[in-house]
Design a protein around this motif. Structure first.
Motif, short mmCIF file in Angstrom:
data_model
loop_
_atom_site.label_atom_id
_atom_site.label_comp_id
_atom_site.label_asym_id
_atom_site.label_seq_id
_atom_site.Cartn_x
_atom_site.Cartn_y
_atom_site.Cartn_z
N SER A 272 5.49 8.18 8.85
CA SER A 272 6.25 9.45 8.81
C SER A 272 5.45 10.54 8.11
O SER A 272 5.43 11.70 8.54
N ASN B 191 6.46 2.20 7.93
CA ASN B 191 7.24 3.26 8.60
C ASN B 191 7.16 4.58 7.83
O ASN B 191 7.00 5.65 8.42
N ASP B 192 7.30 4.49 6.51
CA ASP B 192 7.26 5.72 5.70
C ASP B 192 5.85 6.31 5.66
O ASP B 192 5.67 7.53 5.63
N ASP C 281 14.69 -2.67 -0.06
CA ASP C 281 15.92 -1.94 0.27
C ASP C 281 15.91 -0.51 -0.27
O ASP C 281 16.96 0.11 -0.42
N GLU C 282 14.73 0.02 -0.54
CA GLU C 282 14.61 1.32 -1.18
C GLU C 282 14.17 2.37 -0.17
O GLU C 282 13.21 2.18 0.58
N SER C 283 14.88 3.50 -0.15
CA SER C 283 14.50 4.58 0.75
C SER C 283 13.25 5.30 0.22
O SER C 283 12.84 5.09 -0.93
N PHE C 284 12.69 6.12 1.08
CA PHE C 284 11.49 6.87 0.69
C PHE C 284 11.74 7.70 -0.57
O PHE C 284 10.94 7.65 -1.52
N TYR C 285 12.84 8.45 -0.59
CA TYR C 285 13.10 9.34 -1.73
C TYR C 285 13.52 8.58 -2.98
O TYR C 285 13.26 9.03 -4.10
N GLU C 286 14.16 7.45 -2.81
CA GLU C 286 14.46 6.61 -3.97
C GLU C 286 13.17 6.08 -4.60
O GLU C 286 13.03 6.04 -5.83
N TRP D 258 10.23 7.57 -4.38
CA TRP D 258 9.56 8.73 -4.99
C TRP D 258 10.16 9.05 -6.36
O TRP D 258 9.43 9.33 -7.32
N ASN E 177 6.14 1.43 2.61
CA ASN E 177 6.13 0.57 3.80
C ASN E 177 5.47 1.31 4.97
O ASN E 177 5.27 2.54 4.92
N GLN F 12 7.03 0.10 -3.15
CA GLN F 12 8.36 0.43 -2.65
C GLN F 12 9.15 -0.86 -2.44
O GLN F 12 8.63 -1.84 -1.88
#
Length: 205
Positions: A182, A178-179, A140-145, A147, A176, A137
């Motif tokens: 989650s 945090n994800d 600067d990439e979100s979880f869904y980005e 994925w 990361n 990951q």
């Protein structure tokens, strides 16, 4: 001046040999098995295949095109004619295997293997498999980005041969902290202890 018959015969024989050699060089790579039935390809059938020809562009996926070709030809049934013979007859209208030697393809499996290797060589497969294995990951990439990008890599190499559990393990360990936390919270424990179907449901909900 008249040419002696012996010399004339020799010239004709030589010209015929040269002509045969030239024609042989232009023979199709695909050898169609002999069909002992009254059969011909209909224009509608040919047009159906030609509507989605494969040209070998970078963005074209040879696996997806083979799947499309199989889907189209699987609906065709002709008495006393093997489906593989129909595929071999139709394939030149789908893609021309110009680089293959004349009469070098004798079966459907042989054709698929040579077609895939021409446009998706083993080196490309190896590189893509390595990209999947080393996936991380981005900062600067979100979880869904992440994925979506991971799935793009899987789609780019449909024959990656990674089991679903291995895919989920690779993706989870690339995230990361945090994800990862989650996902663990969503299942009330260790995310990877759940069945793959349950993991996918949680990721995609």
């Amino acid at each position: 001046m008249l040419i002696p018959s012996l010399v004339l015969r020799w010239l004709i024989t030589g010209l015929c040999t040269i002509a045969q050699a030239l024609l042989k060089g232009y023979e199709d790579a695909i050898v169609i098995p002999e069909i002992n039935a009254n059969f011909e390809l209909k224009h509608g059938l040919i047009n159906l295949v030609q509507n989605k020809q494969f040209f070998g562009y970078d963005k074209e996926d040879p696996h997806a095109h083979i799947q499309y070709f199989n889907k189209i030809t699987s609906t065709m049934r002709f008495p006393d004619i093997p489906s593989t013979s129909i595929k071999l007859m139709l394939f030149p209208f789908f893609h021309c295997l110009e680089k293959e030697p004349p009469r070098s393809i004798l079966t459907w499996d042989d054709l698929v293997s040579k077609f895939i290797n021409q446009f998706f060589p083993p080196s490309k497969t190896k590189n893509l498999r390595n990209e999947i294995t080393r996936f991380q990951q981005r900062f600067d990439e979100s979880f869904y980005e992440a994925w979506d990008r991971f799935n793009d890599l899987l789609r780019a190499c449909p024959h990656h041969e990674f089991l679903e559990l291995h895919q989920l393990d690779t993706f989870y360990n690339a995230l990361n902290a945090n994800d990862q936390d989650s996902l663990n919270s969503a299942v009330g424990g260790n995310f990877l202890d759940k069945m793959p179907r349950e993991c996918l449901r949680i990721i995609e909900c």
